[in-house]
Design a protein around this motif. Structure first.
Motif, PDB file in Angstrom:
ATOM      1  N   ARG A 197      -5.410   3.228  -8.589  1.00  0.00           N
ATOM      2  CA  ARG A 197      -4.072   2.626  -8.431  1.00  0.00           C
ATOM      3  C   ARG A 197      -3.986   1.309  -9.192  1.00  0.00           C
TER       4      ARG A 197
ATOM      5  N   GLY B 154      -6.179  -5.509   6.867  1.00  0.00           N
ATOM      6  CA  GLY B 154      -4.796  -5.306   6.462  1.00  0.00           C
ATOM      7  C   GLY B 154      -4.653  -4.101   5.554  1.00  0.00           C
ATOM      8  N   ASP B 155      -3.466  -3.955   5.004  1.00  0.00           N
ATOM      9  CA  ASP B 155      -3.106  -2.830   4.151  1.00  0.00           C
ATOM     10  C   ASP B 155      -3.426  -3.195   2.697  1.00  0.00           C
TER      11      ASP B 155
ATOM     12  N   ASP C 255      -3.063  -1.415  -0.014  1.00  0.00           N
ATOM     13  CA  ASP C 255      -1.984  -1.020  -0.934  1.00  0.00           C
ATOM     14  C   ASP C 255      -0.890  -2.074  -0.967  1.00  0.00           C
ATOM     15  N   ALA C 256      -0.513  -2.557   0.207  1.00  0.00           N
ATOM     16  CA  ALA C 256       0.517  -3.589   0.274  1.00  0.00           C
ATOM     17  C   ALA C 256       0.033  -4.876  -0.395  1.00  0.00           C
ATOM     18  N   ALA C 257      -1.255  -5.192  -0.224  1.00  0.00           N
ATOM     19  CA  ALA C 257      -1.801  -6.401  -0.848  1.00  0.00           C
ATOM     20  C   ALA C 257      -1.780  -6.291  -2.372  1.00  0.00           C
TER      21      ALA C 257
ATOM     22  N   ASP D 106       0.296  -4.471  -4.113  1.00  0.00           N
ATOM     23  CA  ASP D 106       1.703  -4.571  -4.505  1.00  0.00           C
ATOM     24  C   ASP D 106       2.158  -6.025  -4.538  1.00  0.00           C
ATOM     25  N   THR D 107       1.788  -6.789  -3.525  1.00  0.00           N
ATOM     26  CA  THR D 107       2.212  -8.190  -3.450  1.00  0.00           C
ATOM     27  C   THR D 107       1.629  -8.998  -4.594  1.00  0.00           C
TER      28      THR D 107
ATOM     29  N   ARG E 129       3.428  -7.784  -7.835  1.00  0.00           N
ATOM     30  CA  ARG E 129       4.872  -8.040  -7.874  1.00  0.00           C
ATOM     31  C   ARG E 129       5.212  -9.517  -7.796  1.00  0.00           C
TER      32      ARG E 129
END
Length: 449
Positions: A12, A51-52, A54-56, A58-59, A62
């Motif tokens: 990813r 934590g997540d 994937d979300a990390a 993305d943050t 982004r």
């Protein structure tokens, strides 16, 4: 983390990086949100629980990585761009993934060999003497500090000579190393913003007459403001006559010497006692990597080698190198893997073509500006990837306003600078992905801002 999850997240991350590379021309060349907005998106209380990931990711992609100067953007013309090649990125990833260390031969003989090879390849491309030794560091500031410390250890203390166009980090390096204020002799430049050999010779003579001890001359192969190249051969003659160390700051500009056109502009480069380049600028490497070359064999080790008892087991046999003995850095990652990977993948010929493209881009920009003399004045001609110019009748505030307008749109990043107190706009065009249309549109938008 389980193996399958490591692979999934790694793939990813690769996708995120490749998508960014494919779409960077459509993204802002520079972006900066407010401190409050960034702190809100990236801060918060210390995470105690898992934590997540994937979300990390993305943050980070982004928010954090969007809000910066994108030196690899084809329309990033401010300061000096950093257009990184993908093969070099692969080398960097591999080194990080393997937690590479390149301090001692005993602790990292493989990475150390890669660095020896990369340093030798770079020296050969630049036309430096065969006996040249070197070390890779974070960038030009630390590389020059390393060179200055070596010069002082080899030659002793004394006065250092440089110009008002010398990069501002270099006098800071000298001060950090203990040069006194009266040992820093700044010279005015000539009409072409280059060191004047006659002024240099006169300053050396005058300082000797006052009882001072001249020790080192700092010349520049490609100033940040204008791309000017000091007359290295004439300066080398003066240094030889007075037994002075010649340091050449080629952080951005010296890689032009890998091309026939650039080499012809730098006679005397190979006569330097020390030379600094930043491969993360015009040799297409991701941040960070600088290189310090010294043409006096053994000088780096004589300056930095140490022998504490806890490193006895990694002391090496003759013919091997501890890179921790060549600079102030001891714990050091391998910055050579990306250089080796990119040179092996693309070949030196492709590097030469890419550098030549950057030189040609600045010449195109100069020619385009000269087509409209009622609007634009070329202040300094194109020199190894840099051209400076002024809007006819504009002052510093107006230049800064127009540069900000264009930069704030995200289309391009442009800055202004001062030459002898006079404001100019400046383009640095060393990204080989920059097109002639990118240059035309940027100049036109500056004119219309």
């Amino acid at each position: 983390m389980e193996a399958e999850e490591m692979r999934r997240l790694g793939y990813r991350m690769v996708d995120l990086v490749v998508e960014n590379a494919l779409n960077r021309h459509a993204s802002p060349a520079i972006q900066a949100d407010t401190p409050e907005a960034l702190a809100q998106a990236l801060g918060g209380p210390l995470p105690e629980a898992p934590g997540d990931a994937d979300a990390a990711l993305d943050t980070l992609a982004r928010v954090a990585l969007a809000n910066m100067q994108h030196g690899d953007h084809p329309r990033y013309f401010a300061r000096v761009p950093g257009p990184a090649s993908f093969a070099a990125v692969l080398g960097e990833w591999l080194g990080t993934g393997f937690n590479t260390i390149a301090t001692s031969w005993g602790g990292g003989s493989g990475p150390s060999t890669v660095e020896l090879v990369a340093v030798r390849w770079l020296a050969e491309m630049l036309g430096l003497p065969e006996a040249t030794e070197g070390v890779l560091l974070s960038g030009g500031s630390l590389a020059s500090l390393t060179a200055f410390a070596t010069a002082r250890a080899e030659m002793g203390p004394g006065t250092a000579y440089f110009t008002d166009q010398t990069h501002s980090s270099l006098p800071r390096d000298l001060r950090l190393l203990g040069w006194a204020a009266d040992e820093l002799h700044m010279l005015p430049v000539d009409a072409g913003y280059r060191m004047d050999p006659a002024r240099l010779a006169a300053a050396i003579q005058a300082d000797r007459a006052r009882g001072r001890t001249p020790r080192m001359v700092i010349a520049t192969a490609g100033t940040t403001n204008t791309g000017a190249i000091d007359p290295l051969d004439e300066i080398a003659e003066i240094c030889a006559a007075h037994d002075l160390w010649l340091h050449v700051d080629g952080a951005y500009g010296a890689p032009a010497a890998i091309t026939a056109q650039g080499r012809a502009l730098m006679p005397g480069l190979a006569r330097a006692d020390s030379l600094v380049i930043d491969p993360h600028k015009w040799l297409f490497q991701p941040y960070d990597v600088g290189a310090c070359f010294v043409t006096r064999p053994g000088a780096l080790e004589r300056t930095f080698a140490m022998n504490p008892e806890y490193l006895r087991d990694v002391k090496t046999a003759p013919g091997t190198v501890n890179f921790g003995d060549r600079s102030p850095e001891l714990s050091r990652r391998s910055r050579a893997l990306k250089l080796w990977m990119s040179l092996t993948t693309y070949g030196a010929g492709r590097f030469r073509a890419a550098v030549a493209r950057g030189i040609a881009n600045a010449e195109f920009a100069e020619n385009y500006l000269r087509q409209n003399p009622a609007r634009w004045q070329v202040v300094t001609p194109a020199q190894i990837g840099v051209v400076t110019f002024a809007l006819v009748g504009a002052d510093a505030a107006e230049h800064a306003r127009r540069a900000k307008v264009v930069s704030d749109t995200g289309y391009a990043a442009v800055t202004s600078t001062l030459l002898n107190g006079v404001s100019v706009l400046r383009l640095c065009t060393i990204n080989p992905l920059t097109t002639e249309d990118d240059i035309r549109q940027t100049i036109d938008r500056l004119g219309a801002a």
